[in-house]
Design a protein around this motif. Structure first.
Motif, PDB file in Angstrom:
ATOM      1  N   ALA A 145       0.836  -1.204   0.000  1.00  0.00           N
ATOM      2  CA  ALA A 145       0.000   0.000   0.000  1.00  0.00           C
ATOM      3  C   ALA A 145       0.869   1.252   0.000  1.00  0.00           C
ATOM      4  N   ARG A 146       1.975   1.237   0.740  1.00  0.00           N
ATOM      5  CA  ARG A 146       2.881   2.389   0.770  1.00  0.00           C
ATOM      6  C   ARG A 146       3.476   2.623  -0.609  1.00  0.00           C
ATOM      7  N   ALA A 147       3.836   1.554  -1.314  1.00  0.00           N
ATOM      8  CA  ALA A 147       4.390   1.691  -2.663  1.00  0.00           C
ATOM      9  C   ALA A 147       3.360   2.286  -3.616  1.00  0.00           C
ATOM     10  N   GLU A 148       2.126   1.870  -3.495  1.00  0.00           N
ATOM     11  CA  GLU A 148       1.072   2.406  -4.374  1.00  0.00           C
ATOM     12  C   GLU A 148       0.873   3.899  -4.129  1.00  0.00           C
ATOM     13  N   ARG A 149       0.932   4.305  -2.860  1.00  0.00           N
ATOM     14  CA  ARG A 149       0.810   5.728  -2.542  1.00  0.00           C
ATOM     15  C   ARG A 149       2.020   6.506  -3.060  1.00  0.00           C
ATOM     16  N   SER A 150       3.211   5.933  -2.890  1.00  0.00           N
ATOM     17  CA  SER A 150       4.422   6.605  -3.361  1.00  0.00           C
ATOM     18  C   SER A 150       4.393   6.769  -4.877  1.00  0.00           C
TER      19      SER A 150
ATOM     20  N   ALA B 187      12.211   3.359  -1.754  1.00  0.00           N
ATOM     21  CA  ALA B 187      12.258   2.433  -0.621  1.00  0.00           C
ATOM     22  C   ALA B 187      11.035   1.528  -0.582  1.00  0.00           C
ATOM     23  N   ALA B 188       9.858   2.103  -0.728  1.00  0.00           N
ATOM     24  CA  ALA B 188       8.631   1.305  -0.638  1.00  0.00           C
ATOM     25  C   ALA B 188       8.571   0.267  -1.754  1.00  0.00           C
ATOM     26  N   PHE B 189       9.040   0.617  -2.951  1.00  0.00           N
ATOM     27  CA  PHE B 189       9.048  -0.349  -4.060  1.00  0.00           C
ATOM     28  C   PHE B 189      10.010  -1.499  -3.769  1.00  0.00           C
TER      29      PHE B 189
ATOM     30  N   MET C 205      20.205   8.472  11.090  1.00  0.00           N
ATOM     31  CA  MET C 205      19.923   7.338  10.224  1.00  0.00           C
ATOM     32  C   MET C 205      19.171   7.884   9.013  1.00  0.00           C
ATOM     33  N   ALA C 206      19.465   7.369   7.809  1.00  0.00           N
ATOM     34  CA  ALA C 206      18.867   7.899   6.589  1.00  0.00           C
ATOM     35  C   ALA C 206      18.197   6.789   5.786  1.00  0.00           C
ATOM     36  N   MET C 207      17.057   7.112   5.188  1.00  0.00           N
ATOM     37  CA  MET C 207      16.279   6.108   4.465  1.00  0.00           C
ATOM     38  C   MET C 207      17.008   5.574   3.241  1.00  0.00           C
ATOM     39  N   TYR C 208      17.658   6.442   2.465  1.00  0.00           N
ATOM     40  CA  TYR C 208      18.292   5.983   1.234  1.00  0.00           C
ATOM     41  C   TYR C 208      19.356   4.928   1.535  1.00  0.00           C
ATOM     42  N   GLU C 209      20.247   5.220   2.482  1.00  0.00           N
ATOM     43  CA  GLU C 209      21.283   4.264   2.848  1.00  0.00           C
ATOM     44  C   GLU C 209      20.666   2.997   3.437  1.00  0.00           C
TER      45      GLU C 209
ATOM     46  N   GLN D 258      17.836  10.134 -10.157  1.00  0.00           N
ATOM     47  CA  GLN D 258      17.041   9.528 -11.226  1.00  0.00           C
ATOM     48  C   GLN D 258      17.195   8.006 -11.217  1.00  0.00           C
ATOM     49  N   MET D 259      18.425   7.542 -11.123  1.00  0.00           N
ATOM     50  CA  MET D 259      18.662   6.103 -11.213  1.00  0.00           C
ATOM     51  C   MET D 259      18.143   5.361  -9.990  1.00  0.00           C
ATOM     52  N   SER D 260      18.208   5.975  -8.827  1.00  0.00           N
ATOM     53  CA  SER D 260      17.679   5.337  -7.630  1.00  0.00           C
ATOM     54  C   SER D 260      16.183   5.072  -7.776  1.00  0.00           C
ATOM     55  N   VAL D 261      15.457   6.064  -8.252  1.00  0.00           N
ATOM     56  CA  VAL D 261      14.008   5.920  -8.402  1.00  0.00           C
ATOM     57  C   VAL D 261      13.677   4.984  -9.562  1.00  0.00           C
ATOM     58  N   ILE D 262      14.376   5.131 -10.680  1.00  0.00           N
ATOM     59  CA  ILE D 262      14.087   4.303 -11.857  1.00  0.00           C
ATOM     60  C   ILE D 262      14.326   2.822 -11.562  1.00  0.00           C
ATOM     61  N   ALA D 263      15.464   2.500 -10.925  1.00  0.00           N
ATOM     62  CA  ALA D 263      15.764   1.094 -10.639  1.00  0.00           C
ATOM     63  C   ALA D 263      14.718   0.488  -9.706  1.00  0.00           C
ATOM     64  N   ALA D 264      14.278   1.252  -8.712  1.00  0.00           N
ATOM     65  CA  ALA D 264      13.255   0.747  -7.798  1.00  0.00           C
ATOM     66  C   ALA D 264      11.914   0.588  -8.515  1.00  0.00           C
ATOM     67  N   LEU D 265      11.570   1.536  -9.366  1.00  0.00           N
ATOM     68  CA  LEU D 265      10.343   1.426 -10.164  1.00  0.00           C
ATOM     69  C   LEU D 265      10.388   0.197 -11.071  1.00  0.00           C
TER      70      LEU D 265
END
Length: 739
Positions: A273-278, A641-643, A545-549, A312-319
């Protein structure tokens, strides 16, 4: 470098000299017990109670169990079933109760817990450190040794050291800071770098309020018991011969200490559900993306900062992984891919950090060393999954990356100019080092290139980068996710080359990663509103603490376990599995809608936009010391992250009316019948995992059965209309059937 103690340079405080004299004149012990080859005596001195731990003829340790700067009486108390001794110390200050738990499985271990009940409202004075190596004739000034690692910031309160003379061996000390939350809250203190010291006065220094604090605000309440110390010590009788074995022993000893802790629970999070919202917010929110050159690009922060290639690549790869999981790509993936070529500089033959039209407030030629390679890692991921355009752009960028690595001799600075490799920032002020773990992510990129092309030159580059990092010991970590990728690269190199040095070197990366962990559940300040257990602070000197890492390390460790196989050290496997399990619970609190309003900073760093709690993008920063979250900003680039979590923790089963959730890393899910699955889990032998059947929308959960490979039925520990929950061994084979 390790902190090697020099005999002539040892300091001698009054506390050390008092201990030395007391040991020379010691009366009969109050109590004694054995742990394997270790003899333990509990001794009372003028102002303290010590546990003196000796290995016959090979020195030992004195551990201060209580500091009582007043006349006191000590008595043996009735011990609990798991204790080897319990003592009661009474004075005009109040009552100290000392608990001693000892065990030996693979390694000798002891736990010493000190609880204090003040007789009146009280502000404790200075308390000396609690750990003293002992040399010949119980003299701490005659002990020689090396401190390999100590507490960083407010991370795990640990000390890892060895006593060389006498040859006592290797010691890991862990202060379970979770137990002292009530003390920290009552006194307004924080255990920042509380575990450390200068040889031979080591260990925990209880944080006390500053002298100018208002006693009414920082006093311990009369009659209320607090834990002052919960010290765990793990021993090995021989010191390691080199850094790789030292790292492996650290992981084994940390795993032993970890199993002595009372672990906090994990919660189920609906990452689908979090991924769908993101995804909705990425696609629709004007703060998420911006258009340049007719293409769509992701903002790094909410409506702020210039698009850059890493984002860009962080989001694209997760998508891409999300689309693969769903069975069809999302249109946003291809829309974002369409603009990638604008980052490529055909003259330099590399991907630039920024688009050509970046504002003049940025140095368009400046790049952080890791920023050159991490986008290539995600491009390589797409290329290996069959994306022809990604393959072309990936291969076109490799030669520049190799030139940069060779120019810096595989020891990268913090930042340099991409046009001529001139160094802009050589070292981080905090530690005087460059980006020490970039070689790990570079090696992973080279291994991707080797897999794509079968060109041995790329394999040689990966080896050169990892070889150059040998000798950094616990100083290898610069940024947590890069260190995780370094561990994964080492493990892959071992599989490809069959050279054990790379398996062993993977433990150096992993030990350095876990050295930066927060293996305690902070309840200080605003941290009471979120989870901190087994988080890792993002940089070697970062307070947060950071979400990306966080989610990028989770991905890297999936590869690490894929390649590890049965040869992987069991404690390393367990600790990685536990890290990944707690990620899925803890990471939920990076989202502003999961936090109380007062826990979120009202102002963010300059140029980092603002926080919008209605957007399903994570905050960059959570603080184990209880500061307000989101001071850095809200990461649009962390939307992936959610993806990532959804596509790895939830498993789609064709034709089944449910998703299979597991918070352990799953090695395989095999369909063995129309309504039957075999599930192979690959985490710690001594750990547990949570398996759940999660009802799909407009479907009904069927009757189901979960058994071990041996046929033992596993009963659900919770059922509801939309979920069936099981707690299972985190390593082994499970059989799931349903009607």
């Amino acid at each position: 470098m390790p902190n090697t103690a020099i005999l002539e340079a040892k300091p001698a405080s009054p506390y050390l000299l008092t201990l030395r004299d007391a040991l020379r004149e010691a009366e009969a012990p109050v109590a004694s017990f054995e742990i394997g080859d270790l003899d333990v005596e509990i001794l009372a001195t003028a102002d303290s109670v010590f546990a003196v731990i000796r290995r016959d003829g090979r020195g030992g340790l004195a551990v201060r169990a209580a500091f009582v700067p007043a006349p006191f009486e000590i008595a043996v108390a009735r011990k609990a079933p798991d204790e080897v001794a319990r003592l009661r110390v009474t004075s005009r200050l109040g009552e100290h109760v000392l608990s001693f738990v000892a065990a030996q499985d693979a390694l000798e271990q002891v736990r010493i817990v000190t609880r204090f009940t003040p007789a009146m409202a009280m502000v404790l004075p200075f308390v000396p450190r609690d750990l003293y190596p002992l040399g010949g004739r119980d003299d701490p000034l005659r002990a020689e040794g090396t401190v390999e690692a100590s507490q960083r910031g407010i991370n795990t309160g640990l000390l890892y050291f060895r006593i060389d003379e006498p040859a006592f061996g290797n010691v890991l000390y862990v202060q379970n800071l979770t137990a002292s939350n009530a003390y920290f809250r009552a006194t307004g203190t924080k255990p920042r770098e509380a575990v450390g010291g200068a040889w031979p006065e080591l260990g925990y220094k209880l944080p006390v309020p500053p002298e100018n604090a208002d006693p009414a605000e920082v006093a311990l309440a009369a009659g209320e018991t607090v834990t002052l110390s919960d010290a765990i010590l793990v021993f090995r009788h021989e010191a390691p011969p080199h850094e790789r074995e030292s790292a492996r022993q650290f992981l084994q000893m940390l795993g032993t200490a970890y199993r002595m802790l009372e672990l906090p629970p994990v919660a189920y999070r609906d990452w689908v559900a979090r991924a769908e919202r993101s995804l909705r917010d990425l696609a629709e929110a004007p703060e998420a993306t911006v258009r340049h050159y007719g293409h769509r690009y992701v903002h790094p922060y909410t409506a702020a900062e210039y698009p850059d290639i890493m984002v860009q690549m962080s989001v694209i790869a997760a998508l891409h992984d999300w689309g693969t999981w769903r069975g069809e790509p999302d249109p946003l993936e291809s829309e974002l891919k369409a603009g990638l070529r604008k980052f490529y500089d055909p003259e330099l033959q590399t991907l630039r950090r920024y688009l050509p039209n970046v504002g003049k407030d940025k140095d368009a030629d400046a790049v952080d060393s890791w920023y050159l390679y991490h986008p290539l890692l995600n491009l390589g991921h797409l290329a290996l999954d069959g994306d022809a355009a990604a393959r072309e752009l990936f291969l076109a960028s490799l030669e520049y990356g190799i030139r940069a690595a060779r120019h810096f001799d595989y020891r990268w600075p913090i930042q340099y100019n991409v046009t001529d490799f001139s160094v802009i920032t050589a070292e981080a002020p905090a530690d005087g080092r460059g980006q020490t773990d970039v070689g790990g992510v570079y090696a992973w990129v080279m291994l991707q290139a080797f897999e794509l092309t079968d060109d041995k030159r790329y394999l040689d580059e990966a080896r050169a980068a990892i070889d150059a990092a040998i000798g950094l010991r616990f100083d290898i970590n610069y940024q947590a996710n890069l260190t995780a990728w370094g561990a994964a690269a080492c493990m892959r190199l071992w599989r490809v080359t069959n050279r054990d040095v790379y398996l062993e070197q993977s433990y150096v990366y992993l030990a350095s990663f876990l050295h930066n962990a927060v293996i305690w559940d902070s309840q200080i300040g605003h941290a009471a509103a979120y989870e901190t257990f087994l988080a890792v602070t993002c940089l070697q000197d970062a307070p947060y603490m950071a979400m990306y890492e966080c989610f990028d390390s989770y991905v890297a460790f999936g590869h690490y376990l894929d390649d590890g196989g049965p040869e992987l050290d069991p404690e390393a496997r367990m600790l990685i599995g536990e890290y990944c399990k707690y990620v899925l619970s803890r990471a939920w609190y990076y989202y502003p809608d999961a936090l109380p309003k007062e826990a979120i900073a009202e102002k963010q760093r300059e140029a980092n936009g603002h926080i919008d709690p209605t957007l399903s993008f994570p905050l960059e920063d959570l603080y184990p010391d209880g500061q307000q979250a989101g001071q850095v900003g809200q990461e649009v680039y962390g939307a992936g992250a959610a993806f990532i979590f959804a596509s790895r923790a939830f498993h789609r089963i064709d034709g089944a009316p449910f998703l299979l959730f597991c918070d352990s890393l799953v090695r395989t899910v095999e369909r063995t019948g129309d309504q039957a699955l075999t599930i192979q889990l690959d985490a710690g032998e001594t750990a547990t995992a949570n398996v759940r059947l999660v009802r799909l929308k407009r479907r009904k959960l069927p009757k189901s059965s979960l058994t071990t490979a041996g046929g033992d039925a596993i009963r659900p520990n919770g059922t509801a209309d939309d979920r069936i929950d099981y707690v299972v061994p985190a390593n082994g084979r499970l059989i799931l059937t349903w009607e």
